[in-house]
Design a protein around this motif. Sequence first.
Motif, short mmCIF file in Angstrom:
data_model
loop_
_atom_site.label_atom_id
_atom_site.label_comp_id
_atom_site.label_asym_id
_atom_site.label_seq_id
_atom_site.Cartn_x
_atom_site.Cartn_y
_atom_site.Cartn_z
N LEU A 85 132.26 -18.65 92.77
CA LEU A 85 132.20 -20.06 93.15
C LEU A 85 133.52 -20.79 93.02
N THR A 86 134.59 -20.10 92.62
CA THR A 86 135.89 -20.74 92.47
C THR A 86 136.81 -20.31 93.61
N PRO A 87 137.46 -21.27 94.30
CA PRO A 87 138.19 -20.96 95.53
C PRO A 87 139.57 -20.35 95.34
N GLU A 123 135.82 -14.75 99.69
CA GLU A 123 135.06 -13.53 100.02
C GLU A 123 133.56 -13.78 99.89
N TYR A 124 133.17 -14.58 98.90
CA TYR A 124 131.76 -14.89 98.70
C TYR A 124 131.22 -15.70 99.89
N LEU A 125 132.00 -16.65 100.38
CA LEU A 125 131.58 -17.41 101.55
C LEU A 125 131.48 -16.51 102.78
N ASP A 126 132.38 -15.56 102.89
CA ASP A 126 132.31 -14.58 103.99
C ASP A 126 131.00 -13.79 103.91
N PHE A 127 130.62 -13.42 102.70
CA PHE A 127 129.34 -12.75 102.47
C PHE A 127 128.17 -13.61 102.92
N ASP A 171 122.75 -5.28 99.82
CA ASP A 171 123.88 -4.49 99.34
C ASP A 171 125.08 -4.90 100.19
N SER A 172 125.89 -5.81 99.66
CA SER A 172 126.96 -6.41 100.45
C SER A 172 128.10 -5.43 100.69
N LYS A 173 128.39 -5.19 101.95
CA LYS A 173 129.55 -4.36 102.29
C LYS A 173 130.85 -5.15 102.13
N ILE A 174 130.76 -6.46 102.27
CA ILE A 174 131.94 -7.31 102.12
C ILE A 174 132.40 -7.36 100.68
N LEU A 175 131.46 -7.51 99.75
CA LEU A 175 131.79 -7.67 98.34
C LEU A 175 131.70 -6.38 97.54
N GLY A 176 130.97 -5.40 98.08
CA GLY A 176 130.76 -4.16 97.33
C GLY A 176 129.85 -4.36 96.13
N ARG A 177 128.94 -5.32 96.24
CA ARG A 177 128.00 -5.62 95.15
C ARG A 177 126.64 -5.93 95.74
N LYS A 178 125.61 -5.86 94.93
CA LYS A 178 124.25 -6.18 95.36
C LYS A 178 123.84 -7.56 94.83
N TYR A 179 123.16 -8.30 95.69
CA TYR A 179 122.66 -9.63 95.33
C TYR A 179 121.21 -9.75 95.78
N ASP A 180 120.37 -10.34 94.94
CA ASP A 180 119.01 -10.66 95.35
C ASP A 180 119.01 -11.99 96.10
N LEU A 181 118.14 -12.08 97.09
CA LEU A 181 117.82 -13.35 97.73
C LEU A 181 116.38 -13.69 97.38
N PHE A 182 116.17 -14.83 96.75
CA PHE A 182 114.84 -15.34 96.47
C PHE A 182 114.47 -16.25 97.64
N ILE A 183 113.38 -15.95 98.33
CA ILE A 183 113.06 -16.64 99.57
C ILE A 183 111.63 -17.19 99.52
N LYS A 184 111.50 -18.46 99.86
CA LYS A 184 110.18 -19.09 99.99
C LYS A 184 110.09 -19.76 101.35
N VAL A 185 108.99 -19.51 102.05
CA VAL A 185 108.76 -20.19 103.33
C VAL A 185 107.75 -21.31 103.13
N PRO A 186 107.79 -22.34 103.99
CA PRO A 186 106.84 -23.44 103.84
C PRO A 186 105.40 -23.00 104.08
N ARG A 187 104.46 -23.69 103.48
CA ARG A 187 103.05 -23.42 103.75
C ARG A 187 102.81 -23.64 105.24
N GLY A 188 101.98 -22.81 105.81
CA GLY A 188 101.72 -22.90 107.23
C GLY A 188 102.67 -22.10 108.09
N TYR A 189 103.73 -21.54 107.47
CA TYR A 189 104.73 -20.78 108.23
C TYR A 189 104.08 -19.64 109.02
#
Length: 290
Positions: free
Chosen positions: A118-120, A136-140, A32-50
């Motif tokens: 994605l546009t500057p 702002e997105y890069l700040d996030f 829940d981004s305080k910078i953007l005031g919006r929620k974003y999912d992060l899809f995360i995968k770790v390497p095998r053996g992590y």
Amino acid sequence: MFSNVVQAQGLEQNAVEQNKVEIANSHIVTIDSKILGRKYDLFIKVPRGYHSKDNHSKDNHSNNNKSKHYPVLYLNDGPYTFKVATGVTHMQPMDKAIVVGISFAHGENGQSSRVRDLTPEVDKSWVKYQTGGAPEYLDFIEKEVFVFVEKNYRTNTKQRILAGQSLGGSFGAWVLLTKPELFSSYLLTSPSLWYKDELIFDVEQKYYQNNKQLKANIYIATGALETPENGMQQDMVAGHSKFVKRLRSRDYQGIKLIDEVVTGTNHYSTFPVGLSKGLVFIYKQFGLIE
């Protein structure tokens, strides 16, 4: 835990439904981004053996020490790019990095979310979409995504990789020329360098006036079929060639740049090829493969 994380759920669930595909070693968190005031999912995968306790696991002799820190591959357009990246990194020789795909904003149309983020700079000719949200997105990314990932995973902060396709690729080029130190490596496929009358070349000129060093590993790929003759509104190949020629002409200190116009691919098929080849190039710079 990071205070802005409001939800976590497994991608690798015990599926009761048939015909369900699981992505091993992966899960989703929501910021829940305080910078953007919006929620974003992060899809995360770790390497095998992590999660292995020692370095004697049968399935991976080099990627399983619990004290090991890993590069992180960050991707925009997560609902698409994460699935491709998990496939590319599925086989053990390519499974060297933590993969983080950033979703579109919750409750928004994906195209609207990505065009804004994605546009500057604002381009008023884009009447259908809001533009200009990249700063702002890069700040996030820097102050919320990095903080979460680096607090909760064993990361090598000197080996951050930014990968992007299309507008994500031009976003990566803009980051490279405004805050290059945020990532050590940039993997850009089919970058939309035409945005706002080729704004990226003005950004590069401004950067060059104040900097003679650009310390980064850069891989850029565009499909050979990304031309007006093959149905594209913009000549992506010409933009690609112009951009890499400009970068090479500067003789920046510390830059390691390779580029490729990929035979037989178009705007929709270059990313998987470019991601695979770009990761091999970057892994070599990190000393992870020969």
